[in-house]
Design a protein around this motif. Structure first.
Motif, PDB file in Angstrom:
ATOM      1  N   PHE A   9       0.824  -1.217   0.000  1.00  0.00           N
ATOM      2  CA  PHE A   9       0.000   0.000   0.000  1.00  0.00           C
ATOM      3  C   PHE A   9       0.851   1.257   0.000  1.00  0.00           C
ATOM      4  CE2 PHE A   9      -3.419  -2.879   1.265  1.00  0.00           C
ATOM      5  CZ  PHE A   9      -4.453  -2.361   0.509  1.00  0.00           C
ATOM      6  N   ASP A  10       2.010   1.204   0.615  1.00  0.00           N
ATOM      7  CA  ASP A  10       2.920   2.361   0.571  1.00  0.00           C
ATOM      8  C   ASP A  10       3.372   2.628  -0.866  1.00  0.00           C
ATOM      9  OD1 ASP A  10       2.757   2.783   3.266  1.00  0.00           O
ATOM     10  OD2 ASP A  10       4.574   1.630   3.760  1.00  0.00           O
ATOM     11  N   GLU A  11       3.712   1.529  -1.576  1.00  0.00           N
ATOM     12  CA  GLU A  11       4.146   1.696  -2.963  1.00  0.00           C
ATOM     13  C   GLU A  11       2.976   2.140  -3.848  1.00  0.00           C
ATOM     14  OE1 GLU A  11       6.295  -1.556  -4.536  1.00  0.00           O
ATOM     15  OE2 GLU A  11       7.705  -1.701  -2.852  1.00  0.00           O
ATOM     16  N   LEU A  12       1.773   1.614  -3.543  1.00  0.00           N
ATOM     17  CA  LEU A  12       0.589   2.062  -4.293  1.00  0.00           C
ATOM     18  C   LEU A  12       0.362   3.557  -4.102  1.00  0.00           C
ATOM     19  CD1 LEU A  12      -1.992   1.570  -5.936  1.00  0.00           C
ATOM     20  CD2 LEU A  12      -3.126   0.953  -3.790  1.00  0.00           C
ATOM     21  N   GLU A  13       0.513   4.013  -2.873  1.00  0.00           N
ATOM     22  CA  GLU A  13       0.332   5.437  -2.587  1.00  0.00           C
ATOM     23  C   GLU A  13       1.333   6.275  -3.378  1.00  0.00           C
ATOM     24  OE1 GLU A  13       0.214   8.483   1.259  1.00  0.00           O
ATOM     25  OE2 GLU A  13       0.823   6.390   1.500  1.00  0.00           O
ATOM     26  N   VAL A  16       0.278   6.227  -7.164  1.00  0.00           N
ATOM     27  CA  VAL A  16      -0.875   7.077  -7.458  1.00  0.00           C
ATOM     28  C   VAL A  16      -0.483   8.553  -7.407  1.00  0.00           C
ATOM     29  CG1 VAL A  16      -3.132   7.810  -6.614  1.00  0.00           C
ATOM     30  CG2 VAL A  16      -2.574   5.375  -6.717  1.00  0.00           C
ATOM     31  N   ALA A  17       0.327   8.910  -6.413  1.00  0.00           N
ATOM     32  CA  ALA A  17       0.743  10.311  -6.274  1.00  0.00           C
ATOM     33  C   ALA A  17       1.554  10.764  -7.486  1.00  0.00           C
ATOM     34  CB  ALA A  17       1.550  10.490  -4.994  1.00  0.00           C
ATOM     35  N   LYS A  18       2.452   9.903  -7.964  1.00  0.00           N
ATOM     36  CA  LYS A  18       3.261  10.259  -9.129  1.00  0.00           C
ATOM     37  C   LYS A  18       2.393  10.376 -10.378  1.00  0.00           C
ATOM     38  CE  LYS A  18       7.559   8.169  -7.440  1.00  0.00           C
ATOM     39  NZ  LYS A  18       8.557   7.085  -7.627  1.00  0.00           N
ATOM     40  N   ARG A  19       1.450   9.428 -10.535  1.00  0.00           N
ATOM     41  CA  ARG A  19       0.577   9.470 -11.713  1.00  0.00           C
ATOM     42  C   ARG A  19      -0.309  10.719 -11.685  1.00  0.00           C
ATOM     43  NH1 ARG A  19      -0.464   9.467 -16.737  1.00  0.00           N
ATOM     44  NH2 ARG A  19      -2.529   8.661 -17.345  1.00  0.00           N
ATOM     45  N   ALA A  20      -0.820  11.056 -10.498  1.00  0.00           N
ATOM     46  CA  ALA A  20      -1.657  12.249 -10.370  1.00  0.00           C
ATOM     47  C   ALA A  20      -0.855  13.509 -10.695  1.00  0.00           C
ATOM     48  CB  ALA A  20      -2.235  12.344  -8.959  1.00  0.00           C
ATOM     49  N   GLN A  24      -1.609  16.132 -13.708  1.00  0.00           N
ATOM     50  CA  GLN A  24      -1.745  17.560 -13.420  1.00  0.00           C
ATOM     51  C   GLN A  24      -0.851  18.385 -14.352  1.00  0.00           C
ATOM     52  OE1 GLN A  24      -0.325  18.744  -9.580  1.00  0.00           O
ATOM     53  NE2 GLN A  24      -1.519  20.633  -9.558  1.00  0.00           N
ATOM     54  N   LYS A  25       0.378  17.950 -14.536  1.00  0.00           N
ATOM     55  CA  LYS A  25       1.302  18.684 -15.407  1.00  0.00           C
ATOM     56  C   LYS A  25       0.823  18.667 -16.859  1.00  0.00           C
ATOM     57  CE  LYS A  25       5.477  17.957 -12.622  1.00  0.00           C
ATOM     58  NZ  LYS A  25       6.825  17.319 -12.558  1.00  0.00           N
ATOM     59  N   VAL A 110       2.730  -6.039 -10.781  1.00  0.00           N
ATOM     60  CA  VAL A 110       1.638  -7.002 -10.888  1.00  0.00           C
ATOM     61  C   VAL A 110       0.757  -6.972  -9.642  1.00  0.00           C
ATOM     62  CG1 VAL A 110       1.067  -9.445 -11.069  1.00  0.00           C
ATOM     63  CG2 VAL A 110       2.925  -8.495 -12.444  1.00  0.00           C
ATOM     64  N   TYR A 111       1.384  -6.932  -8.443  1.00  0.00           N
ATOM     65  CA  TYR A 111       0.566  -7.093  -7.247  1.00  0.00           C
ATOM     66  C   TYR A 111       0.113  -5.775  -6.611  1.00  0.00           C
ATOM     67  CZ  TYR A 111       4.919  -6.522  -4.484  1.00  0.00           C
ATOM     68  OH  TYR A 111       6.081  -6.065  -3.917  1.00  0.00           O
ATOM     69  N   ILE A 112       0.478  -4.633  -7.236  1.00  0.00           N
ATOM     70  CA  ILE A 112      -0.134  -3.388  -6.746  1.00  0.00           C
ATOM     71  C   ILE A 112      -1.624  -3.437  -7.065  1.00  0.00           C
ATOM     72  CG2 ILE A 112      -0.376  -0.917  -7.190  1.00  0.00           C
ATOM     73  CD1 ILE A 112       2.577  -0.701  -7.330  1.00  0.00           C
ATOM     74  N   PRO A 113      -2.495  -3.447  -6.044  1.00  0.00           N
ATOM     75  CA  PRO A 113      -3.924  -3.702  -6.279  1.00  0.00           C
ATOM     76  C   PRO A 113      -4.717  -2.458  -6.667  1.00  0.00           C
ATOM     77  CG  PRO A 113      -3.512  -3.460  -3.958  1.00  0.00           C
ATOM     78  CD  PRO A 113      -2.186  -3.270  -4.623  1.00  0.00           C
ATOM     79  N   GLY A 114      -4.344  -1.813  -7.742  1.00  0.00           N
ATOM     80  CA  GLY A 114      -5.124  -0.648  -8.174  1.00  0.00           C
ATOM     81  C   GLY A 114      -4.368   0.205  -9.167  1.00  0.00           C
ATOM     82  N   GLN A 115      -5.063   0.966  -9.938  1.00  0.00           N
ATOM     83  CA  GLN A 115      -4.414   1.814 -10.931  1.00  0.00           C
ATOM     84  C   GLN A 115      -5.269   3.058 -11.163  1.00  0.00           C
ATOM     85  OE1 GLN A 115      -3.442  -0.138 -14.543  1.00  0.00           O
ATOM     86  NE2 GLN A 115      -2.623   1.687 -15.545  1.00  0.00           N
ATOM     87  N   LEU A 116      -4.603   4.208 -11.274  1.00  0.00           N
ATOM     88  CA  LEU A 116      -5.300   5.476 -11.493  1.00  0.00           C
ATOM     89  C   LEU A 116      -5.624   5.622 -12.974  1.00  0.00           C
ATOM     90  CD1 LEU A 116      -6.074   8.034  -9.782  1.00  0.00           C
ATOM     91  CD2 LEU A 116      -4.050   9.094 -10.739  1.00  0.00           C
TER      92      LEU A 116
END
Length: 400
Positions: A9-13, A16-20, A24-25, A110-116
């Protein structure tokens, strides 16, 4: 396992923050580009206005003619560009979470459970959509030649009285008529001239223009449907269309004059608007005008230029409305939400236009060659007459 899940979940966070941040840019870059283009459009418009103003103030007739035609393509291009930039994109951000956790040794991707995910759509102008009107037929009558008529009738002017009755003038047979709310004829008056337009002045008074007389006649209309001549106001110009500006003044369309629209008081005093109108002369039936009181704007139709002009008196600017749906525009009236309604005989329809020049709706009518239109004081009813010999009609609609 707990430590591993927390790390996931830390890596997912972080992901997501980097993708967001990337999204934005990207959007900021796009919006900055749009802003730059819009600023360029503003500079181009300002430059065009300055050029036109200088030429029409100081140029020769030949220079004015050349400028008018050369600017037309520039204006059309600007209108297209502005229309393209007008719709802003709305960005919806959603996060889809995978309910299945896959632990190592699978790769982290693969195991990050989510994608923005992001999706774009065009945000509609809800105000414009809400202003689009609909018409429901209520009453309709055929306008036929009577025994004492010389010609087939032509209702060149119509207007609503405050109590819902309708006043109409027959140009061909020199008559003024009263109709009740069901379009039943309840009164008539024989005129000595060919009337052109009519406007309701008060609860019991109307004013009529004529193309062959230098005056405006006022008629008294009683509650008992009796029509009598009240007074005549002498003027120095022949006028066609007429509507109210305020409690003491009319806005009138001129005939064979270099200034297309003027102000006439109830006592006959004639004034000019502080607007740089093009030096163009309109004969009878080639133009019509109306006035939007709430925003101090004049609407002028140009039949053979297939154009509707909306002049802002406060800023001395104008909106030029050209569209495939506007072919030989005739009468104009102020409709619901202070939009502009224009009769289009070529397509047997009424086109509704916003004050910024946007086509809001085009409403087909069950009549040939719609000619005159008027709207009730509360903007709830609309009446249209046409100008087709042998098929003359008058129809009343409920506005929604």
């Amino acid at each position: 396992m707990r430590d591993e899940v927390l790390r996931m979940f830390d890596e997912l966070e972080d992901s997501v923050a980097k993708r967001a941040e990337t999204l934005q840019k990207e959007r900021l870059k796009t919006l900055t580009k749009k802003q730059t283009q819009n600023e360029k459009h503003l500079v181009d418009v300002t430059s065009c206005l300055e050029t036109i103003e200088n030429i029409f103030k100081n140029g020769t007739p030949v220079q004015k003619y050349i400028a008018e035609h050369s600017m037309e393509s520039n204006v059309n291009a600007l209108c297209r560009n502005i229309k393209e930039e007008k719709n802003m994109e709305k960005m919806n951000i959603s996060f889809q979470f995978d309910d299945t956790l896959k632990l190592p040794p699978y790769p982290i991707t693969v195991y990050i459970p989510g994608q923005l995910q992001s999706k774009f759509n065009h945000q509609e102008d809800h105000n414009s959509v809400n202003m689009a009107m609909k018409l429901t037929p209520v009453f309709a009558i055929d306008l036929k030649k009577t025994r004492d008529d010389i010609k087939d009738p032509l209702y060149s002017g119509i207007d609503f009285l405050p109590d819902g009755r309708l006043v109409a003038v027959d140009n061909k047979n020199k008559k003024c008529f009263l109709y009740n709310e069901k379009l039943e004829k309840v009164g008539s008056y024989q005129l000595s001239y060919n009337p052109l337009s009519v406007v309701v002045v008060s609860e019991e008074e109307v004013a009529i223009t004529s193309g062959n007389r230098y005056n405006i006649e006022f008629l008294h209309v009683s509650k008992c449907n009796e029509i009598t001549s009240s007074r005549t106001c002498n003027v120095n110009t022949k006028y066609y269309s007429i509507c109210f500006k305020d409690d003491r003044q009319f806005v009138v369309g001129t005939i064979d004059e270099p200034i297309p629209v003027r102000i006439v008081s109830l006592t006959g005093e004639e004034l000019d608007f502080s607007v740089n109108f093009p030096n163009k002369i309109y004969s009878v039936d080639n133009s019509d005008c109306t006035y939007i009181k709430s925003s101090d704007k004049i609407v002028i139709t140009d039949r053979y230029e297939h154009t509707v002009y909306i002049y802002d008196i406060k800023t001395d600017t104008r909106v030029v409305v050209k569209d495939d749906q506007i072919q030989e525009p005739r009468a104009a009236a102020v409709g619901p939400s202070d939009t502009v309604l224009v009769c289009i005989p070529k397509t047997n329809s009424i086109v509704q236009i916003s004050q910024t020049g946007q086509i809001l709706s085009s409403l087909k009518l069950n009549m040939i060659n719609p000619y005159r239109v008027c709207v009730s004081r509360d903007k709830s009813f609309l009446v249209v007459t046409n100008g087709c010999n042998g098929y003359m009609k008058m129809e009343k609609f409920k506005i929604s």
